[in-house]
Motif scaffolding. Structure first.
Motif, short mmCIF file in Angstrom:
data_model
loop_
_atom_site.label_atom_id
_atom_site.label_comp_id
_atom_site.label_asym_id
_atom_site.label_seq_id
_atom_site.Cartn_x
_atom_site.Cartn_y
_atom_site.Cartn_z
N ARG A 113 0.84 -1.19 0.00
CA ARG A 113 0.00 0.00 0.00
C ARG A 113 0.88 1.25 0.00
NH1 ARG A 113 -0.91 3.14 4.43
NH2 ARG A 113 -0.03 2.50 6.43
N LYS A 114 0.31 2.36 -0.46
CA LYS A 114 1.04 3.62 -0.42
C LYS A 114 1.12 4.12 1.01
CE LYS A 114 -0.51 5.14 -5.03
NZ LYS A 114 -1.19 6.22 -5.78
N GLY A 115 2.26 4.68 1.35
CA GLY A 115 2.39 5.25 2.68
C GLY A 115 3.83 5.32 3.12
N SER A 116 4.01 5.66 4.39
CA SER A 116 5.35 5.74 4.96
C SER A 116 5.25 5.55 6.45
CB SER A 116 6.00 7.09 4.63
OG SER A 116 5.29 8.15 5.25
N SER A 117 6.41 5.32 7.07
CA SER A 117 6.46 5.13 8.51
C SER A 117 7.77 5.68 9.03
CB SER A 117 6.35 3.63 8.86
OG SER A 117 6.55 3.43 10.25
N VAL A 118 7.72 6.27 10.22
CA VAL A 118 8.95 6.73 10.88
C VAL A 118 9.31 5.81 12.04
CG1 VAL A 118 8.67 9.14 10.24
CG2 VAL A 118 7.65 8.32 12.37
#
Length: 551
Positions: free
Chosen positions: A511-516
């Motif tokens: 899925r599209k997205g990001s994480s820190v």
């Protein structure tokens, strides 16, 4: 419970039950694993405005980006990096403790992929005594082979042999690497007795001659390269015998001075060459063309080979990544055309990052330095003579690893295991008096430590293999590394400048997205295993990136 909630729950349950089984067990047609040798996470941000829309930006914006991905062990070097990405474990389990290490039984240094039982295939002059036999656990590529009863095709390509062999695993159909003597891709008898026809045909194109007959100049006017330092600095090595480390580079002239095809690995056209080889592999092996998932591993070695010589602040590095961005765009377009958009999965990471040039840091009043280990064996043996007269306790010093002469104790009827522990403690105490040393750890301390221990000590534990690693491991201060590199730089430390690397996923199942959130590099293999619905590699210590699967 309210009637509306009951009705909604009913429809959700009914919908889940109605999902066809093929959707639960569906897989991509092809997985492409990309490792960029010596790539910092920060390069994605530093060069972002100059990237096109179809390469790094496509992976970042249309895929899933883990912004806080790190190596969770030291040493952070190429062999262990590739092994860790694909096994989901660290050197403590997979056994690839460095690019080369001192073999205690053979009493000599060995290469991480050297195999004296194998021979080169494709060039009688090439380096082909190569295989993954020193890798002690399975890879995600091995697990795909096991799951599909070996029907999946697995192929690895790289400029460096270890960049091709370790990702492809033990059961690969093939691994190919660049032979700088002939300018061709070769393999070894571990995989085959002769090159496939498609590889012979590709080699016959003579692409290195084409690349080395042109000029390497910046893609854009050089004054626009404000993300890097000056073009002419005292911190860079001179490429190919050039008088100054500056653009442009006349490769035809430099080739005549520097010995032929070896020049290619220093310039970004090597990445174009590798992409052409990857495309040829997809066509030649018909990868991603049936219902069985295939796996192609690609390792871009050139950024590391160049980066060691010029450091991360050089215009040459920026131009390399801008050109690599275009190479990635070409690869993704090819995958869309040959496999189908949305039908393949890509991940991109790095085998390590890189330190700033120590001399540059020193000149700018930042703590850094050069640690000389050249006379460490003699120095330590002299120091230990008064405690162990008549014995040469230190057998070998390999980088930041110190190996003891165990025979000196085992052949002495008066000696005991306690003496080895005393020797280790003495060495540790001596090293702690040396400038540039942050800490030193004895083997018994590391072996008794917890694998999940935090901090630098935990990273050393996870990078330490009880049978293969040294008796004492040295950790240098931040900004310090081995002497002899006033120009250029290196890597290998447990500090964030060497550990923070890209972790990008794109395509099928992503899925599209990001994480820190923090994720160790060992999370890549179980994430890909989860997308493929196969079991994790045998030594896997990582966990799937949960955020990638969650809305």
């Amino acid at each position: 419970m309210k009637p509306s909630i009951i009705i909604l729950a009913f429809f959700v349950s009914a919908n889940v039950l109605a999902q066809p089984a093929r959707q639960v067990n569906e897989r991509p047609k092809l997985v492409v694993g990309i490792v960029v040798d010596q790539m910092r996470q920060e390069y994605l941000y530093r060069f972002y405005n100059k990237f096109g829309n179809g390469g790094f930006k496509k992976l970042m914006n249309d895929g899933f980006m883990v912004k806080n991905a790190h190596y969770n062990y030291a040493p952070t070097v190429t062999g262990p990096g590739h092994a860790s990405v694909y096994t989901g474990s660290t050197p403590a389990y997979h056994g690839i403790i460095s690019n080369e290490w001192y073999d205690k039984s053979l009493k000599k240094e060995v290469n991480c992929v050297n195999d004296p039982t194998q021979k080169v295939v494709g060039s009688p002059e090439g380096k082909g005594d190569i295989s993954p036999w020193r890798l002690l656990t399975t890879t995600v590529t091995d697990e795909l082979k096991l799951f599909t009863q070996k029907r999946a095709k697995v192929v690895g390509v790289s400029i460096k042999d270890r960049g091709a062999v370790l990702p492809a695993g033990h059961m690969a159909d093939a691994a190919y690497w660049y032979d700088s003597k002939t300018g061709t891709f070769v393999s070894s008898t571990w995989y085959m007795s002769q090159l496939p026809q498609w590889v012979e045909k590709f080699n016959a194109l003579g692409l290195p001659d084409k690349y080395l007959s042109q000029e390497w100049k910046t893609l854009y006017p050089i004054e626009q390269y404000v993300e890097s330092g000056a073009d002419d600095t005292p911190y860079e090595n001179k490429l190919g015998g050039k008088d100054k480390p500056t653009f442009p580079y006349n490769l035809k002239e430099l080739r005549a001075k520097s010995g032929g095809y070896d020049l290619l690995v220093n310039v970004p056209f090597a990445n174009d060459f590798l992409v052409e080889m990857a495309k040829a592999a997809i066509d030649g092996e018909k990868m991603g063309q049936d219902e069985i998932t295939d796996f192609l591993t690609i390792s871009f070695s050139q950024p590391d080979i160049l980066g060691h010589g010029v450091g991360p602040n050089a215009v040459e590095i920026e131009d390399t990544y801008l050109r690599l961005d275009k190479s990635l765009e070409e690869l993704l377009k090819n995958l869309d055309s040959k496999v189908g958009a949305g039908k393949y999965t890509v991940f991109l990471s790095a085998d390590h990052a890189v330190a700033d040039v120590a001399q540059y840091l020193k000149d700018n009043k930042v703590p850094a330095g050069y640690f000389s280990a050249s006379n460490m064996k003699a120095t330590l043996n002299d120091f230990l003579k008064k405690y162990f007269p008549g014995k040469d306790v230190i057998e070998y010093v390999d980088g930041e690893q110190i190996f003891f002469n165990h025979d000196a104790f085992q052949n002495d009827p008066k000696a005991s295991g306690v003496e080895l522990m005393v020797a280790a403690e003495l060495v540790v105490n001596f090293l702690m008096t040396q400038e540039g040393v942050a800490n030193a750890y004895a083997e018994n301390v590391l072996r008794q430590g917890r694998y999940d221990e935090a901090g630098v000590k935990g990273m050393v534990i996870r990078g330490h293999h009880a049978k293969r690693s040294g008796d004492v491991v040295v950790v240098l201060e931040s900004g310090w590394y081995g002497a002899g590199r006033v120009q250029g730089t290196t890597h290998g430390s447990p500090y964030t400048y060497d550990t923070n690397v890209p972790m990008l996923f794109y395509g099928f199942g992503v899925r599209k997205g990001s994480s820190v959130r923090y994720h160790p590099i060992t999370d890549i293999a179980p994430t890909i295993s989860s997308i493929l619905h196969i079991k994790f590699p045998s030594g896997c210590t990582g966990q799937p990136v949960a955020e990638l699967f969650e809305d």
